[in-house]
Scaffold this motif. Sequence first.
Motif, PDB file in Angstrom:
ATOM      1  N   ASN A  16      14.915  -4.550  30.790  1.00 19.45           N
ATOM      2  CA  ASN A  16      15.528  -5.732  30.208  1.00 19.45           C
ATOM      3  C   ASN A  16      16.483  -6.330  31.230  1.00 19.45           C
ATOM      4  N   THR A  17      16.017  -7.329  31.890  1.00 18.70           N
ATOM      5  CA  THR A  17      16.804  -7.896  32.979  1.00 18.70           C
ATOM      6  C   THR A  17      16.377  -9.322  33.248  1.00 18.70           C
ATOM      7  N   HIS A  18      17.261 -10.066  33.859  1.00 18.70           N
ATOM      8  CA  HIS A  18      16.954 -11.449  34.222  1.00 18.70           C
ATOM      9  C   HIS A  18      16.705 -11.527  35.721  1.00 18.70           C
ATOM     10  N   ILE A  19      15.494 -11.794  36.093  1.00 23.51           N
ATOM     11  CA  ILE A  19      15.126 -11.864  37.507  1.00 23.51           C
ATOM     12  C   ILE A  19      15.609 -13.182  38.108  1.00 23.51           C
ATOM     13  N   THR A  20      16.262 -13.077  39.237  1.00 26.87           N
ATOM     14  CA  THR A  20      16.785 -14.274  39.892  1.00 26.87           C
ATOM     15  C   THR A  20      16.025 -14.634  41.162  1.00 26.87           C
ATOM     16  N   THR A  21      15.497 -13.618  41.852  1.00 33.21           N
ATOM     17  CA  THR A  21      14.747 -13.912  43.079  1.00 33.21           C
ATOM     18  C   THR A  21      13.488 -13.060  43.150  1.00 33.21           C
ATOM     19  N   ILE A  22      12.448 -13.649  43.704  1.00 35.18           N
ATOM     20  CA  ILE A  22      11.207 -12.916  43.960  1.00 35.18           C
ATOM     21  C   ILE A  22      10.766 -13.227  45.378  1.00 35.18           C
ATOM     22  N   THR A  23      10.499 -12.176  46.155  1.00 40.17           N
ATOM     23  CA  THR A  23      10.043 -12.347  47.527  1.00 40.17           C
ATOM     24  C   THR A  23       8.539 -12.164  47.573  1.00 40.17           C
ATOM     25  N   VAL A  37       8.504  -8.344  45.627  1.00 42.94           N
ATOM     26  CA  VAL A  37       9.777  -7.705  45.283  1.00 42.94           C
ATOM     27  C   VAL A  37      10.586  -8.653  44.416  1.00 42.94           C
ATOM     28  N   ALA A  38      10.952  -8.179  43.208  1.00 39.69           N
ATOM     29  CA  ALA A  38      11.757  -8.970  42.282  1.00 39.69           C
ATOM     30  C   ALA A  38      13.151  -8.356  42.178  1.00 39.69           C
ATOM     31  N   ARG A  39      14.164  -9.209  42.191  1.00 42.56           N
ATOM     32  CA  ARG A  39      15.552  -8.734  42.126  1.00 42.56           C
ATOM     33  C   ARG A  39      16.307  -9.473  41.037  1.00 42.56           C
ATOM     34  N   ASP A  40      17.307  -8.753  40.437  1.00 45.46           N
ATOM     35  CA  ASP A  40      18.158  -9.410  39.454  1.00 45.46           C
ATOM     36  C   ASP A  40      19.555  -9.594  40.028  1.00 45.46           C
ATOM     37  N   SER A  41      20.429 -10.224  39.268  1.00 42.58           N
ATOM     38  CA  SER A  41      21.772 -10.544  39.760  1.00 42.58           C
ATOM     39  C   SER A  41      22.653  -9.319  39.922  1.00 42.58           C
ATOM     40  N   GLN A  42      22.265  -8.141  39.337  1.00 47.13           N
ATOM     41  CA  GLN A  42      23.054  -6.922  39.436  1.00 47.13           C
ATOM     42  C   GLN A  42      22.571  -6.011  40.570  1.00 47.13           C
ATOM     43  N   GLY A  43      21.630  -6.466  41.339  1.00 50.81           N
ATOM     44  CA  GLY A  43      21.125  -5.671  42.458  1.00 50.81           C
ATOM     45  C   GLY A  43      19.907  -4.838  42.131  1.00 50.81           C
ATOM     46  N   GLY A  44      19.405  -4.916  40.888  1.00 48.59           N
ATOM     47  CA  GLY A  44      18.193  -4.180  40.530  1.00 48.59           C
ATOM     48  C   GLY A  44      17.005  -4.729  41.293  1.00 48.59           C
ATOM     49  N   GLU A  45      16.065  -3.853  41.649  1.00 44.65           N
ATOM     50  CA  GLU A  45      14.936  -4.284  42.458  1.00 44.65           C
ATOM     51  C   GLU A  45      13.661  -3.585  41.988  1.00 44.65           C
ATOM     52  N   TRP A  46      12.593  -4.356  41.866  1.00 42.10           N
ATOM     53  CA  TRP A  46      11.303  -3.847  41.424  1.00 42.10           C
ATOM     54  C   TRP A  46      10.212  -4.437  42.309  1.00 42.10           C
ATOM     55  N   SER A  47       9.119  -3.670  42.483  1.00 49.26           N
ATOM     56  CA  SER A  47       8.055  -4.168  43.344  1.00 49.26           C
ATOM     57  C   SER A  47       6.682  -3.902  42.749  1.00 49.26           C
ATOM     58  N   GLY A  48       5.719  -4.721  43.150  1.00 48.67           N
ATOM     59  CA  GLY A  48       4.349  -4.578  42.679  1.00 48.67           C
ATOM     60  C   GLY A  48       3.375  -5.285  43.595  1.00 48.67           C
ATOM     61  N   GLU A 100      14.111 -22.021  40.223  1.00 44.92           N
ATOM     62  CA  GLU A 100      14.383 -21.209  41.409  1.00 44.92           C
ATOM     63  C   GLU A 100      13.172 -20.352  41.772  1.00 44.92           C
ATOM     64  N   ILE A 101      12.588 -19.713  40.745  1.00 44.72           N
ATOM     65  CA  ILE A 101      11.424 -18.859  40.989  1.00 44.72           C
ATOM     66  C   ILE A 101      10.247 -19.691  41.499  1.00 44.72           C
ATOM     67  N   VAL A 102      10.039 -20.838  40.875  1.00 47.48           N
ATOM     68  CA  VAL A 102       8.957 -21.717  41.308  1.00 47.48           C
ATOM     69  C   VAL A 102       9.127 -22.116  42.772  1.00 47.48           C
ATOM     70  N   SER A 103      10.346 -22.464  43.133  1.00 50.25           N
ATOM     71  CA  SER A 103      10.629 -22.879  44.506  1.00 50.25           C
ATOM     72  C   SER A 103      10.487 -21.719  45.493  1.00 50.25           C
ATOM     73  N   GLN A 104      11.031 -20.541  45.141  1.00 53.24           N
ATOM     74  CA  GLN A 104      10.965 -19.378  46.026  1.00 53.24           C
ATOM     75  C   GLN A 104       9.533 -18.982  46.356  1.00 53.24           C
ATOM     76  N   LEU A 105       8.659 -19.097  45.350  1.00 58.95           N
ATOM     77  CA  LEU A 105       7.280 -18.660  45.529  1.00 58.95           C
ATOM     78  C   LEU A 105       6.354 -19.774  46.002  1.00 58.95           C
ATOM     79  N   GLY A 106       6.859 -21.000  46.006  1.00 62.39           N
ATOM     80  CA  GLY A 106       6.034 -22.123  46.436  1.00 62.39           C
ATOM     81  C   GLY A 106       4.918 -22.428  45.465  1.00 62.39           C
ATOM     82  N   LEU A 107       5.201 -22.305  44.174  1.00 65.11           N
ATOM     83  CA  LEU A 107       4.182 -22.535  43.165  1.00 65.11           C
ATOM     84  C   LEU A 107       4.014 -24.020  42.881  1.00 65.11           C
ATOM     85  N   GLU A 108       2.798 -24.438  42.692  1.00 65.61           N
ATOM     86  CA  GLU A 108       2.506 -25.834  42.378  1.00 65.61           C
ATOM     87  C   GLU A 108       2.714 -26.079  40.887  1.00 65.61           C
ATOM     88  N   THR A 109       3.365 -27.169  40.547  1.00 59.21           N
ATOM     89  CA  THR A 109       3.558 -27.559  39.155  1.00 59.21           C
ATOM     90  C   THR A 109       2.984 -28.963  38.948  1.00 59.21           C
TER      91      THR A 109
END
Length: 388
Positions: free
Chosen positions: A136-143, A153-164, A307-316
């Motif tokens: 249960n977390t709010h993701i702020t950045t995805i690399t 790699v997905a990260r939240d504002s508290q420093g949590g990090e997950w990868s897939g 922010e996520i859309v911009s970081q990943l370069g997703l088309e909208t």
Amino acid sequence: MPIQIVGNSYSVGSAMSFFQAYSVRLVGFSVLALLLSYALKGDVFQSSFIDSLSFPELNTTSAEVLIIGGSHAGLSAALTLARHQIDVLILDSNAPRNKWKTPTHALPSWENRNPDDLRRASRKELQKTGFASFANTHITTITKPGANESMFVARDSQGGEWSGRKLLIAAGVEFVFPSIKGYEENFPDRILHCLFTRGLEYKGSRSAGLLAMGLAGSPHHSAMLVEDAQKFASTVTVYTNGDSKLGAEISATLLARGEENTVVDNRKIIQLLREPTGDSITIVFDDGGTVTESFLVHQPDTRVNPEIVSQLGLETNERNDIVTRMPFYQTNVAGIFAAGDCASPFKMIPNAIFQGSNAGAGIARELPRRITHNHIDRLADKETTWYG
């Protein structure tokens, strides 16, 4: 009568004997059984009781697939992936678009029930598989993967990090309400964004109004919504909020469809008021005039996490939805899929489940055993009794 144009607008004490303790336990079990019976009955109490139960998270920060969003699309995708014995990490901020908890409609076996109860049932089902973990977390950045990287790699504002290895964006959207005073206060009980999921509850209404703005601000779309609203209200008036040119185009479109009794009001709207009885809504115009309707029809604009859309370069697209390719909902970025409200104009649960399931299948196809090196009977490895 011809179309009318109006204006330009939730211990036992240590000294107890054996029998006392037994009695207390018996009472305790009885109370617990009562609480569970309420929960299973779907009573109002159910939400607060089940909300107090935390979903155990698996001790992992990586999986084959990262799913951003733990609502209907994300959960559907996770179940599809579990059936291919693929591990998923579901990262959920617990902020669904339907924060008002309006009942679920147009979903077989779940009609008029709490949508959160469906999410809880889906999560419990997934936990039994052994292939899904939750955070249960709010993701702020995805690399996104670079030339020498193989994981998102997905990260939240508290420093949590997950990868897939693969990424599914199923985070939904947020409404962007028009700048009309009183609009948000009247949404969604007097301003209906979808007549397929809300209209029947307003059958037999005296009158309705269509706000021809934003997504409904085209002649063709407005005409369709007028005809939808006419199934539940005796009269329907179109309000263009000051756009007289649009009003004229809507009038012509309605006439061409054979609708001759619709009023088009072009006056500028300055405020929306909830009537004291709560069963109607009043529109206040800039000329001082007012009109009271039983309900209004309008779908607000929506926005995916920019922010996520911009970081990943997703088309909208022009609706701010993520552009995908059917049938598996791949985005323009390799390894990234999108499903549910963030990737469709049809923002309703049946569609989210459908898209999530298809996206899960598409992701599974991109994860053959030569890449995952997974055992062919991972259920036996996990000693789970989920299946069979």
